[in-house]
Design a protein around this motif. Structure first.
Motif, PDB file in Angstrom:
ATOM      1  N   ASN A 119       3.467  -0.215  -3.845  1.00  0.00           N
ATOM      2  CA  ASN A 119       2.307  -0.437  -2.969  1.00  0.00           C
ATOM      3  C   ASN A 119       2.716  -1.177  -1.694  1.00  0.00           C
ATOM      4  N   GLN A 120       3.623  -2.144  -1.849  1.00  0.00           N
ATOM      5  CA  GLN A 120       4.062  -2.917  -0.674  1.00  0.00           C
ATOM      6  C   GLN A 120       4.908  -2.045   0.258  1.00  0.00           C
TER       7      GLN A 120
ATOM      8  N   LYS B 203       2.478   0.186   2.189  1.00  0.00           N
ATOM      9  CA  LYS B 203       1.813  -0.577   3.251  1.00  0.00           C
ATOM     10  C   LYS B 203       2.750  -0.804   4.433  1.00  0.00           C
ATOM     11  N   LEU B 204       4.026  -1.084   4.123  1.00  0.00           N
ATOM     12  CA  LEU B 204       5.019  -1.303   5.173  1.00  0.00           C
ATOM     13  C   LEU B 204       5.240  -0.030   5.993  1.00  0.00           C
TER      14      LEU B 204
ATOM     15  N   LEU C  61      10.858  -7.290   2.487  1.00  0.00           N
ATOM     16  CA  LEU C  61      10.217  -7.552   1.197  1.00  0.00           C
ATOM     17  C   LEU C  61      11.070  -8.508   0.377  1.00  0.00           C
TER      18      LEU C  61
END
Length: 629
Positions: free
Chosen positions: A577-578, A581-582, A598
């Protein structure tokens, strides 16, 4: 040894080196020691006896239950200019004797025969006179009633030990539990045996179980993603043709293969696929004998297999070039019930088996005490229609009779000869007076088929050869001469299979003798199918399941099967998910740039990226930067 064996491998088989543990097995055989070799499908079992068979003086005796496999191996050896002979059923005693003469005096290197042939005393006596240098027993699990294909005829193979006590024996199989291995050694009377095994694990092969309501759409997705060569296994001929047609309509290049095709069509379709003129081969389990196409990317099953043994063998045709490949089993909610009806509900009991055996003898008009070595063309649907028998249950009964060596059932395509005499009988008598060498054959045809002057009649050339005490080739030659002389017309009709009777007809005595094995085999099939259900339903590593099934115990997950991939998706959802988003903000970026922004480890990020790629949420460009799809 090593250099000579390698030279033979390179010269005849065009391989640069042996696979493990082929070289050790060959060395053990050359030292005159008994050997048990457990090599998974595609592991090169035949090399283990064919190479030493070439190196040793004399002839290698090969015992195999599979007519198609015998024919395939003999043809392949002959293509390599290696002299090989097969003793198959349905040929006259004279012709069999001639073949054995060739083995004795013709410098042949390989003699193939079925275990049933060893039960004929005169053949056994002839074999004892041959300069046998090695005895190879293929499909050796057939000697154990706990194996998935037990054949009582295998129990008689050990009589060879009494005469060839200084000749090495090599028993080979693709799959055998520890219990079956023990039976092989004991029942074949192997002495001081060395056992060699190759791991069942295929490091490059990912096993997937995929649940879907729309199997054709899932196949379309798979073939679009993996555009290299593929095999799609189906259960029956109709599904074979329909699936291939549907794929062609979707724009894929596809062909098909099943047991009812003519030899010409089989070869033609096979050639297209082998030459990569089409991407997909849709096939029943009749496809696979002797197939060695290293670049198969995917093997897809769209119906449940009967057992894990068959599935492993068919799935193992993917990725033989050691590149990443996929074995995908596509299932729908109703598949288990459908498969139960296909595999379990159609198992014959003793009463049904007796009924089929009696009707089979009536069908071919075999009298009590007769029938030994009689060979007939056979159409299963016609037989079942005549006696109002269920087709699949009847086929299973015939397969059981085949495994028990009562009959040999060949499901290969055959040609049935049909003839009609078109000259008057007095002209035929005149022809016989001018061709004395053909008189017995023609007389036996006329005696056996009384209406042959009135209508076109199917004739059994093997039976006529037997009655005339000549080879089948001589019968065919006589028919050709009769046609050239204008005496007859000949037609050749397509036929599904052929049956050879290996014993005289004894009705209940025959069935009562083997029925004790029927319950064991039925229970075994039920347990095997339960394992297939476990494979598709249990939440566990699919590679581990297969390894444990074959007694190769391991707890280490493979990391590449559908179950392991699902774990990765669960474990690193947060990381995924991160990353997404990135990428929404800064794409395209490299994995190093993602790592810098991250707080996760390199390994965790790369794992998450791999899952996102495989689930087609992101893509990578030609300079290794990631973007959203």
């Amino acid at each position: 040894m090593s250099s000579e064996a390698l030279l033979i491998l390179q010269k005849y088989w065009k391989h640069d080196k042996f696979r493990q543990p082929q070289e050790q097995i060959i060395q053990n055989v050359l030292e005159g020691k008994d050997t048990l070799a457990l090599l998974p499908t595609g592991g090169g079992k035949s090399i283990c006896f064919q190479v030493p068979g070439m190196m040793l003086n004399g002839i290698c005796l090969v015992i195999s239950p599979l007519i198609a496999l015998i024919k395939d191996q003999v043809e392949n050896l002959e293509k390599k200019n290696i002299k090989a002979i097969a003793l198959l059923g349905g040929i006259s005693q004279n012709e069999t004797s001639d073949l054995l003469d060739n083995c004795e005096f013709g410098n042949y290197k390989f003699l193939y025969l079925s275990p049933e042939r060893l039960q004929q005393d005169w053949i056994l006596e002839r074999i004892k006179k041959l300069p046998i240098n090695l005895i190879a027993i293929d499909e050796a699990h057939c000697v154990s009633q706990w194996g998935h294909d037990f054949r009582p005829a295998y129990l008689k193979i050990n009589v060879l030990k009494q005469h060839f006590n200084k000749t090495p024996f090599i028993a080979l199989t693709a799959s055998a539990t520890s219990r079956v291995q023990k039976d092989i050694i004991e029942n074949l009377k192997l002495e001081n045996v060395s056992t060699y095994t190759s791991s069942f694990k295929r490091e490059n092969l990912s096993y997937y179980v995929v649940q879907t309501e729309d199997k054709l759409y899932k196949i379309e997705q798979i073939l679009n993603k993996n555009k290299q060569s593929s095999i799609i296994y189906v259960r029956n001929r109709r599904s074979c043709i329909e699936t291939s047609e549907n794929l062609n309509k979707l724009g894929f290049s596809s062909t098909f293969y099943h047991g009812g095709l003519s030899v010409k069509d089989k070869n033609s379709n096979m050639k297209k696929w082998m030459n990569n003129e089409c991407q997909a081969m849709v096939a029943t389990n009749a496809f696979g004998m002797g197939i060695d196409k290293p670049d198969v990317k995917t093997v897809i099953h769209i119906q449940l297999p009967e057992n894990i043994e068959n599935y492993y063998q068919e799935a193992g045709r993917a990725g033989r070039n050691e590149e990443k490949a996929f074995a995908i089993l596509i299932t729908s909610p109703g598949d288990i019930e459908i498969a139960k009806n296909q595999f379990i509900e159609v198992l014959p009991n003793k009463a049904f088996l007796k009924d089929v055996y009696h009707k089979l003898n009536s069908f071919f008009q075999i009298a009590y005490g007769e029938g030994y070595n009689f060979n007939f063309s056979f159409n299963l649907n016609h037989f079942c229609s005549q006696y109002k028998l269920p087709v699949m249950k009847t086929y299973n009964a015939l397969q059981f009779l085949d495994r028990q060596s009562i009959i040999s059932l060949s499901t290969e395509f055959t040609e049935k000869t049909s003839i009609q005499f078109i000259l008057e009988s007095k002209e035929i008598i005149r022809y016989m007076s001018l061709h004395k060498n053909e008189e017995d054959i023609i007389t036996n045809i006329l005696r056996t088929y009384t209406g042959i002057f009135d209508i076109e009649t199917n004739i059994n050339t093997v039976l006529i050869a037997k009655k005339s005490n000549v080879s089948e080739k001589e019968v065919v030659k006589t028919l050709e001469n009769l046609e050239k002389s204008g005496c007859i017309i000949i037609s050749k009709l397509n036929n599904d299979s052929s049956i050879t009777f290996n014993e005289i007809r004894e009705d209940d005595l025959t069935i009562n003798r083997v029925s004790k094995y029927l319950e064991n085999q039925n229970n075994l099939k039920k347990n095997q199918f339960k394992e297939v259900i476990h494979y598709i339903k249990n939440e566990e590593c699919k590679t581990n399941f297969i390894l444990n099934y074959f007694d190769e115990k391991t707890d280490e997950k493979c990391g590449i099967c559908s179950y392991c991939i699902s774990l990765k998706k669960t474990d690193n959802t947060l990381i995924q998910n991160q990353i997404i988003k990135l990428l929404e903000k800064e794409a395209p970026i490299s994995s190093r740039e993602i790592e810098n922004q991250l707080t996760f480890s390199t390994k965790e990020i790369l794992s998450a990226l791999q899952v996102l790629l495989e689930s087609e949420k992101i893509k990578i460009n030609n300079i290794n930067q990631y973007t959203l799809i």
